[in-house]
Design an enzyme around this catalytic site. Structure first.
Site, PDB file in Angstrom:
ATOM      1  N   ASP A   1      12.683   7.076   5.894  1.00 51.48           N
ATOM      2  CA  ASP A   1      12.781   5.798   6.595  1.00 51.48           C
ATOM      3  C   ASP A   1      13.496   5.957   7.928  1.00 51.48           C
ATOM      4  OD1 ASP A   1      15.290   6.327   5.569  1.00 51.48           O
ATOM      5  OD2 ASP A   1      15.360   4.621   4.229  1.00 51.48           O
TER       6      ASP A   1
ATOM      7  N   GLU B   1      13.748  -2.805  -0.581  1.00 50.26           N
ATOM      8  CA  GLU B   1      14.755  -3.726  -1.116  1.00 50.26           C
ATOM      9  C   GLU B   1      14.219  -4.405  -2.382  1.00 50.26           C
ATOM     10  OE1 GLU B   1      17.587  -3.546   0.130  1.00 50.26           O
ATOM     11  OE2 GLU B   1      17.684  -3.801   2.299  1.00 50.26           O
TER      12      GLU B   1
ATOM     13  N   HIS C   1      18.069  -0.200  -3.992  1.00 49.71           N
ATOM     14  CA  HIS C   1      16.947   0.124  -3.109  1.00 49.71           C
ATOM     15  C   HIS C   1      16.791   1.640  -2.990  1.00 49.71           C
ATOM     16  CE1 HIS C   1      19.878  -0.052   0.521  1.00 49.71           C
ATOM     17  NE2 HIS C   1      19.387   1.175   0.543  1.00 49.71           N
TER      18      HIS C   1
ATOM     19  N   ASN D   1      22.177  -2.098  -4.274  1.00 51.70           N
ATOM     20  CA  ASN D   1      21.263  -3.072  -4.896  1.00 51.70           C
ATOM     21  C   ASN D   1      20.024  -2.370  -5.471  1.00 51.70           C
ATOM     22  OD1 ASN D   1      19.859  -2.350  -2.635  1.00 51.70           O
ATOM     23  ND2 ASN D   1      19.685  -4.407  -1.758  1.00 51.70           N
TER      24      ASN D   1
HETATM   25  C1  GLP Z   1      20.340   3.633   3.262  1.00 52.05           C
HETATM   26  C2  GLP Z   1      19.087   4.491   3.217  1.00 52.05           C
HETATM   27  C3  GLP Z   1      18.763   4.922   1.805  1.00 52.05           C
HETATM   28  C4  GLP Z   1      20.003   5.465   1.139  1.00 52.05           C
HETATM   29  C5  GLP Z   1      21.042   4.387   1.046  1.00 52.05           C
HETATM   30  C6  GLP Z   1      22.328   4.827   0.360  1.00 52.05           C
HETATM   31  O1  GLP Z   1      20.090   2.287   3.102  1.00 52.05           O
HETATM   32  N1  GLP Z   1      17.952   3.855   3.775  1.00 52.05           N
HETATM   33  O2  GLP Z   1      17.725   5.891   1.845  1.00 52.05           O
HETATM   34  O3  GLP Z   1      19.688   5.927  -0.146  1.00 52.05           O
HETATM   35  O4  GLP Z   1      21.362   3.995   2.376  1.00 52.05           O
HETATM   36  O5  GLP Z   1      23.206   5.344   1.299  1.00 52.05           O
HETATM   37  P1  GLP Z   1      24.563   6.062   1.007  1.00 52.05           P
HETATM   38  O6  GLP Z   1      24.203   7.408   0.496  1.00 52.05           O
HETATM   39  O7  GLP Z   1      25.242   6.137   2.338  1.00 52.05           O
HETATM   40  O8  GLP Z   1      25.295   5.247   0.016  1.00 52.05           O
END
Ligand code: GLP
Length: 251
Positions: free
Chosen positions: A75, A151, A146, A144
């Site tokens: 993404d 989402e 995702h 959440n």
């Molecule tokens: C973002 C990314 C996700 C990732 C998530 C968790 O929203 N788009 O791909 O898994 O954050 O991030 P973190 O590892 O910083 O908790």
């Protein structure tokens, strides 16, 4: 290390975040070593940092090369210039790509500068397909539940597309920005179906703020309300968790 299977998902529980990084990097290295030209799906976020640090370490010990590796990032914020420090392109360059021997032409992101997101996302899907699909996709998980930027409410058949970020996701990711107002409202993300097409999935998570997401993902029936729960339907999915993130599913 504790290992068990929950709802068709192989779960590995380790003691600390660094160990989550080590185990995920080990699984990634296995795929790189056993494929002639491996195609990997890449995640970003705090969880990815120890994974990429460990991969760089293994690469510098010459365990494998990135010369024949192709990557597709999950993404990217939209719209965003790749040079912006908060962009995922910038993150990947900083945390992995500039440290290893991956050819620039092998690295792919959804085009976050396009004026036609629908077309750009279709092109991204085509590119992944033409490359023969992903051998492995690395995932983190939002609090959440995702995955990518899919989402709650995302259907199982979703493909790469432009999405609106949840307020809770913008708040969680605000730590990478100067202020909450600077977190983009939109992103381009692979869909659930794109992720499910990868031949192997490894989701990594650590820390107490992921405990509810992990519990919902591993105990509830697959549904759009808990996007990561669709991974129960994947034939080869592994979760690498630390004790904190796994607290409510430990046996
Ligand atoms: C973002 C990314 C996700 C990732 C998530 C968790 O929203 N788009 O791909 O898994 O954050 O991030 P973190 O590892 O910083 O908790």
């Amino acid at each position: 290390m504790q290992e068990f299977v929950r709802r068709n998902i192989k779960v590995m529980v380790v003691d600390a975040p660094e160990e989550v990084g080590r185990q995920t990097a080990r699984l990634t290295a296995e795929v790189i070593k056993t494929h002639d030209s491996p195609t990997l799906g890449m995640c970003t976020g705090g969880t990815a940092v120890p994974i990429y640090r460990e991969l760089i370490g293994r690469w510098s010990e010459r365990q494998f090369s990135f010369q024949s590796v192709t990557t597709f990032n999950l993404d990217e914020y939209y719209p965003v210039h790749p040079k912006e420090p908060f962009s995922y392109q910038h993150f990947m360059r900083d945390e992995l790509f500039r440290h290893v021997d991956i050819p620039t032409a092998h690295v792919h992101f959804p085009n976050a500068l396009t004026h036609d997101p629908e077309e750009a996302c279709g092109i991204y899907e085509d590119l992944i397909r033409k490359r023969g699909g992903m051998d492995l996709i690395l995932l983190g998980i939002g609090s959440n539940a995702h995955i990518g930027f899919n989402e709650p409410g995302t259907p199982r058949d979703s493909r790469t597309r432009r999405v609106t970020l949840d307020e809770s996701t913008r708040q969680a990711n605000a730590r990478f920005f100067a202020a909450l107002e600077e977190v983009p409202q939109h992103a381009l993300t692979m869909g659930i179906a794109t992720i499910m097409d990868a031949r192997k999935v490894v989701l990594s998570a650590y820390g107490a703020n992921k405990v509810e997401a992990i519990e919902n993902t591993l105990t509830k029936d697959p549904s759009a309300e808990v996007p990561a729960s669709f991974l129960q339907e994947h034939p080869d999915c592994t979760f690498v968790l630390d004790r904190e993130a796994a607290a409510s599913v430990l046996e």
